[in-house]
Design a protein around this motif. Structure first.
Motif, short mmCIF file in Angstrom:
data_model
loop_
_atom_site.label_atom_id
_atom_site.label_comp_id
_atom_site.label_asym_id
_atom_site.label_seq_id
_atom_site.Cartn_x
_atom_site.Cartn_y
_atom_site.Cartn_z
N LEU B 26 117.44 33.60 -24.02
CA LEU B 26 117.09 32.78 -22.86
C LEU B 26 116.74 31.35 -23.29
CD1 LEU B 26 116.58 32.54 -19.85
CD2 LEU B 26 114.30 33.51 -20.20
N LEU B 27 115.97 31.23 -24.35
CA LEU B 27 115.60 29.89 -24.83
C LEU B 27 116.84 29.10 -25.20
CD1 LEU B 27 112.46 30.66 -27.04
CD2 LEU B 27 112.53 29.61 -24.80
N LYS B 28 117.79 29.75 -25.85
CA LYS B 28 119.01 29.05 -26.24
C LYS B 28 119.81 28.63 -25.00
CE LYS B 28 121.21 30.61 -30.00
NZ LYS B 28 121.78 31.58 -30.99
N ALA B 29 119.82 29.48 -23.99
CA ALA B 29 120.55 29.14 -22.77
C ALA B 29 119.88 27.97 -22.06
CB ALA B 29 120.61 30.36 -21.84
N ILE B 30 118.56 27.92 -22.11
CA ILE B 30 117.85 26.79 -21.52
C ILE B 30 118.19 25.51 -22.27
CG2 ILE B 30 115.56 25.74 -21.28
CD1 ILE B 30 114.51 28.54 -20.59
N ASP B 31 118.26 25.62 -23.57
CA ASP B 31 118.58 24.44 -24.38
C ASP B 31 119.97 23.91 -24.02
OD1 ASP B 31 117.97 22.58 -26.33
OD2 ASP B 31 119.04 23.70 -27.87
N GLU B 32 120.86 24.83 -23.69
CA GLU B 32 122.23 24.40 -23.38
C GLU B 32 122.36 23.84 -21.97
OE1 GLU B 32 124.43 27.94 -24.08
OE2 GLU B 32 124.14 27.87 -26.26
N THR B 33 121.63 24.43 -21.03
CA THR B 33 121.82 24.06 -19.63
C THR B 33 120.79 23.06 -19.12
OG1 THR B 33 120.41 25.87 -18.86
CG2 THR B 33 122.74 26.35 -19.14
N SER B 35 118.07 23.79 -17.70
CA SER B 35 117.39 24.30 -16.50
C SER B 35 117.19 25.81 -16.61
CB SER B 35 118.19 23.94 -15.26
OG SER B 35 118.39 25.06 -14.42
N LEU B 36 116.03 26.26 -16.10
CA LEU B 36 115.74 27.69 -16.16
C LEU B 36 116.66 28.47 -15.23
CD1 LEU B 36 114.09 30.06 -17.11
CD2 LEU B 36 112.30 29.43 -15.52
N SER B 37 116.88 27.94 -14.04
CA SER B 37 117.71 28.68 -13.08
C SER B 37 119.15 28.80 -13.58
CB SER B 37 117.66 28.02 -11.72
OG SER B 37 118.16 26.70 -11.78
N LYS B 38 119.66 27.70 -14.16
CA LYS B 38 121.04 27.78 -14.67
C LYS B 38 121.12 28.73 -15.86
CE LYS B 38 122.44 23.14 -13.21
NZ LYS B 38 122.46 21.72 -13.65
N ALA B 39 120.09 28.69 -16.70
CA ALA B 39 120.08 29.58 -17.86
C ALA B 39 120.08 31.04 -17.41
CB ALA B 39 118.85 29.30 -18.73
N ALA B 40 119.24 31.33 -16.41
CA ALA B 40 119.17 32.71 -15.90
C ALA B 40 120.53 33.12 -15.37
CB ALA B 40 118.10 32.81 -14.81
N LYS B 41 121.14 32.24 -14.60
CA LYS B 41 122.44 32.58 -14.03
C LYS B 41 123.48 32.82 -15.12
CE LYS B 41 123.07 30.87 -10.14
NZ LYS B 41 123.22 29.96 -8.99
N GLY B 77 113.47 20.56 -14.34
CA GLY B 77 114.25 21.06 -15.45
C GLY B 77 113.38 21.69 -16.51
N ALA B 78 114.00 22.15 -17.54
CA ALA B 78 113.29 22.79 -18.63
C ALA B 78 113.87 22.30 -19.95
CB ALA B 78 113.42 24.30 -18.54
N GLU B 79 112.99 22.03 -20.88
CA GLU B 79 113.46 21.46 -22.15
C GLU B 79 112.83 22.19 -23.33
OE1 GLU B 79 113.74 17.07 -24.32
OE2 GLU B 79 112.30 17.47 -22.70
N LEU B 80 113.66 22.51 -24.28
CA LEU B 80 113.21 23.18 -25.49
C LEU B 80 112.60 22.16 -26.45
CD1 LEU B 80 113.30 25.99 -26.94
CD2 LEU B 80 115.46 25.24 -27.95
N THR B 81 111.42 22.47 -26.96
CA THR B 81 110.79 21.54 -27.90
C THR B 81 111.31 21.77 -29.32
OG1 THR B 81 108.98 23.05 -28.46
CG2 THR B 81 108.68 21.66 -26.53
N ASP B 82 110.98 20.84 -30.21
CA ASP B 82 111.36 21.01 -31.61
C ASP B 82 110.73 22.27 -32.19
OD1 ASP B 82 112.91 18.79 -31.57
OD2 ASP B 82 111.41 17.45 -32.45
#
Lengths: 112, 112
Positions: B26-33, B35-41, B77-82
Motif C-alpha cells: 500500500l505504501l508503494k502504491a501511495i508513492d506511485e499515485t 493519493s490514498l484513494s487511488k492507491a486503494a483502487k 493527497g498522501a506523500e511517502l516520507t524519506d
DNA sequence: AAGCGTTATTTCCTAACAAATATAACGCTG
DNA sequence: CAGCGTTATATTTGTTAGGAAATAACGCTT
C-alpha cells in the motif's frame, strides 16, 4: 520504540499449505495424548477443526504422518509416525533458524 | 511431491503489528499515485481498509511515514516520507533474505 | 448383543469480518 | 462562494469462517 520482527513459516505441497505452526502444535498434542479429540481439547480447538487439519496433512503426503484408528481397544486413537516426528523436528529447527536470522536484521530497522 | 517453504514477516511496535507485506504494498502504491484513494483502487482494496492500515502505521512511529493532506490544491493527497521509503527498502531486503534462507533449508524437508 | 470411547460427518447457527453506501469536512481554484 | 477531489468517519448490509450439537460408524470388551 521497541520494534520486533515476527514471522510465520509454512510448508506447501502442490500449492496448498500442508504444515504450519498450528498443525505442528496439534501433531505434538496428538503425540502426547494418543487421541485426536483429547489433543483438540488440550489446545482448546474444536474437534472439527482439528480433524480438518489432520485430514489435510494426511492427504498431502505419500508417507503417513499420523495413523488414525477407529473403534477397537480404547475406542480408537491417533498415533504420530516416525516420519511425522521427523517432520516436526525439521520444521521447528528451520523455524528457529528463521527467527535467529530475523533477530540479526532488527538493527537495520532500529537504526533508520 | 514438490514442497515449498513460504513465510510472512512483519514488524511490531509495542506488541501490535505496524508493518507487513500488505502495508508495504500500500505504501508503494501511495508513492506511485500520490493519493490514498487511488492507491486503494489500484490494489482493489476498499478505501476504508486502506485508511485503517495507514492510520495504524502512522500511529506506530514517532517519525512520520506518510503525510496526509486534506483539501487544497488537488483536493489533498498522501506523500511517502524519506523515512517511509527507507522502511520499505529495509523491509524488502530483510524479507528477501528470509526467503533466501528458507530456500537453503528446503532440502531438510525433502530428504526425510 | 449391549456398552464403551473414539473417529467421521452433517446440519444449523452465530459472530466476526469485509464490503458497500452515505455523509461530512477540508482547503484550494475559478 | 460554488465546485472539485480528496481525506475522514459512521452506518448498514452481505458474506464467510467457525463453533455447537447431533448422528453415525467402528471394533474391541464384557
Amino acid at each position: 520504540m521497541s520494534f520486533k520482527i515476527r514471522s510465520r513459516i509454512w510448508i506447501e505441497a502442490d500449492e496448498h499449505v500442508f504444515l504450519g505452526e498450528g498443525r505442528v502444535r496439534l501433531l505434538k498434542a496428538i503425540d502426547e495424548t494418543g487421541s485426536l479429540s483429547k489433543a483438540a481439547k488440550s489446545l482448546e480447538m474444536s474437534y472439527k477443526k482439528a480433524w480438518k487439519l489432520i485430514d489435510s496433512v494426511n492427504k498431502s503426503t505419500k508417507k503417513p504422518v499420523i495413523i488414525m484408528s477407529v473403534g477397537g481397544k480404547n475406542g480408537g486413537g491417533a498415533e504420530l509416525t516416525d516420519y511425522g516426528r521427523a517432520l516436526i523436528n525439521a520444521f521447528e529447527e528451520i523455524n528457529q533458524g528463521c527467527w535467529d536470522y530475523l533477530d540479526t536484521q532488527l538493527k537495520k530497522i532500529k537504526d533508520l
